[in-house]
Design a protein around this motif. Structure first.
Motif, PDB file in Angstrom:
ATOM      1  N   UNK A   1       0.887  -1.319   0.020  1.00  0.00           N
ATOM      2  CA  UNK A   1       0.021   0.013   0.068  1.00  0.00           C
ATOM      3  C   UNK A   1       0.849   1.215  -0.209  1.00  0.00           C
ATOM      4  N   UNK A   2       2.180   1.114   0.090  1.00  0.00           N
ATOM      5  CA  UNK A   2       2.888   2.238   0.276  1.00  0.00           C
ATOM      6  C   UNK A   2       3.457   2.968  -1.216  1.00  0.00           C
ATOM      7  N   UNK A   3       4.047   4.156  -1.074  1.00  0.00           N
ATOM      8  CA  UNK A   3       4.363   4.744  -2.362  1.00  0.00           C
ATOM      9  C   UNK A   3       5.586   4.115  -2.841  1.00  0.00           C
ATOM     10  N   UNK A   4       6.235   3.460  -2.026  1.00  0.00           N
ATOM     11  CA  UNK A   4       7.525   2.691  -2.379  1.00  0.00           C
ATOM     12  C   UNK A   4       7.180   1.568  -3.607  1.00  0.00           C
ATOM     13  N   UNK A   5       6.162   0.764  -3.097  1.00  0.00           N
ATOM     14  CA  UNK A   5       5.856  -0.371  -4.006  1.00  0.00           C
ATOM     15  C   UNK A   5       4.989   0.179  -4.881  1.00  0.00           C
TER      16      UNK A   5
END
Length: 448
Positions: A420-424
């Motif tokens: 759910x993160x911006x990283x992924x």
């Protein structure tokens, strides 16, 4: 049966080891002198940007593959392959990483040996051993062999002690010492005449200096300063606990590396202009900055000589800083082939370390005996060609070859809901497409 693997006992231990691998001579002299040669503060701004645009995503590829496989570079890349072709390419890339890491260490140990010699010289001067002091600072084959052997021996002693008792213990001792010495030297140098001019060059950006060449140079420095492309971070990642958040640890390693590189600039650039104020030539007859070994071996010792007795103690502190920076990087480079020897040949660490270390020292000796012909050639093959090509290959393995569900599962260990993160949402396609293109752009610029 391979020997049991070690593991970092704490976040701090890993961060100190990984940052130590990244913080080497390239940070202490490479970054500041490149900044001075490429627009000063404008280069610094671009470098800081590129560290997170390129270096952090590429670092994450190595750390994630390493922790997932918990093996050396060859076995790690073969393990995420999807078929015989990619398995072959994984083995080829792994062996390439081991070869390039060994070649880098072979010339790095020579340069680090010079730092050992210059560290010992002020002690010889203080006790009145002028002949020994002259021998230590002279450029002779016996001197180079001796100090390279001393530095190589120190590296082997640390690696032979293992991950926790060797790499981690010494990194947690050496890195704080490096930072303390760096800060003390900055305080001293900034009090000298001429330092403010160097500080102005370093901190006041002139964005009219921006050019494609400057941006590519900063990109290359960001990539190389994190020891990427040769498997050092992959190996360190393989010693990480499953409970650690890789995106956070990778960001911290990048921040520490960038922070120390920036801090080193607060020492080196002012010191250069202090040297110029004292009458030492820091620019060549063509107007180009004297950089690299010329800066370390000529400009700064000349500056220390103008300081009288105080200069001896400043020289000791400075070259102690350089030796520590060299050692924290060299242990990560030696660990790459040693890990392979332990796991693929099934021999113990205490036997694998001297076998591999002495083989690399033999290459160093060959370079010393044929310095003019081989030194530049080995540097070029390993850093200008080997590292970028391997960096692209590692990004391709992480982005294109490794199954996406396995990649996500590995990142979720220690970082719940990473999906759910911006990283992924950004990193998987970024490491597939953008990172290889940026590395290739920096590679082509270095060739041209």
């Amino acid at each position: 049966m391979s020997a049991p693997r070690g593991q970092f006992s704490s976040n701090v231990g890993f961060l100190m080891a990984a940052a130590g691998s990244a913080v080497g001579l390239g940070n202490i002299w490479g970054f500041p002198t490149k900044a001075a040669s490429n627009g000063g503060a404008a280069f610094v701004v671009v470098y800081l940007f590129m560290a997170f645009l390129l270096a952090y995503p590429a670092l994450m590829a190595e750390l994630t593959i390493g922790r997932h496989a918990r093996r050396n570079m060859v076995q790690a890349l073969r393990g995420i392959a999807r078929g015989p072709v990619t398995r072959f390419l994984g083995g080829l890339t792994g062996f390439g990483g081991i070869l390039v890491a060994s070649l880098i260490l072979s010339f790095y140990a020579i340069v680090a040996g010079w730092m050992v010699a210059h560290l010992a010289e002020p002690f010889a001067t203080l006790i009145g051993a002028g002949g020994i002091a002259d021998w230590l600072t002279g450029d002779s084959t016996p001197r180079n062999l001796t100090v390279t052997a001393i530095f190589s021996g120190l590296t082997m002693l640390i690696i032979a002690s293992g991950v926790e008792k060797g790499i981690e213990r010494w990194s947690t001792l050496l890195m704080p010492s490096l930072i303390l010495l760096l800060l003390l030297l900055i305080i001293y140098v900034l009090a000298q005449d001429g330092a403010m001019k160097g500080l102005e060059v370093y901190l006041m950006p002139d964005f009219s200096q921006l050019s494609p060449e400057l941006m590519l140079s900063a990109m290359g420095q960001a990539f190389f300063s994190l020891s990427l492309g040769v498997g050092t971070m992959l190996i360190y990642g393989s010693y990480l606990s499953r409970q650690e958040s890789l995106p956070r640890l990778g960001a911290l390693v990048t921040l520490i590396d960038v922070g120390i590189a920036f801090t080193a600039g607060l020492l080196i650039l002012p010191a250069m202009y202090v040297a110029q104020e004292a009458g030492t030539q820091i620019f060549s007859d063509t107007g180009e900055l004297i950089a690299g070994p010329g800066l370390i071996m000529q400009v700064l010792p000349a500056l220390f000589d103008t300081m009288g007795t105080a200069g001896l103690f400043v020289a000791i502190a400075f070259f102690a800083l350089m030796v520590i920076a060299s050692l924290t990087s060299s242990i990560s480079m030696l660990e790459v082939p040693v890990a392979f020897a332990i796991e693929n040949l099934g021999i113990g660490r205490r036997l694998a370390t001297p076998l591999v270390g002495l083989a690399i020292f033999a290459i160093s000796s060959l370079i010393i005996f044929n310095f003019d012909a081989l030194f530049g050639l080995v540097v070029s093959i390993s850093t200008e060609f080997g590292q970028p090509i391997l960096g692209v290959a590692l990004c391709i393995f992480a982005g294109w070859i490794w199954r996406r569900d396995q990649l996500l599962a590995e990142l979720e260990k220690g970082h719940e809901n990473v999906e759910q993160t911006l990283f992924w949402k950004v990193w998987p396609w970024y490491v597939r497409i953008v990172c290889p293109l940026l590395i290739l752009a920096a590679f082509l610029q270095s060739l041209l």
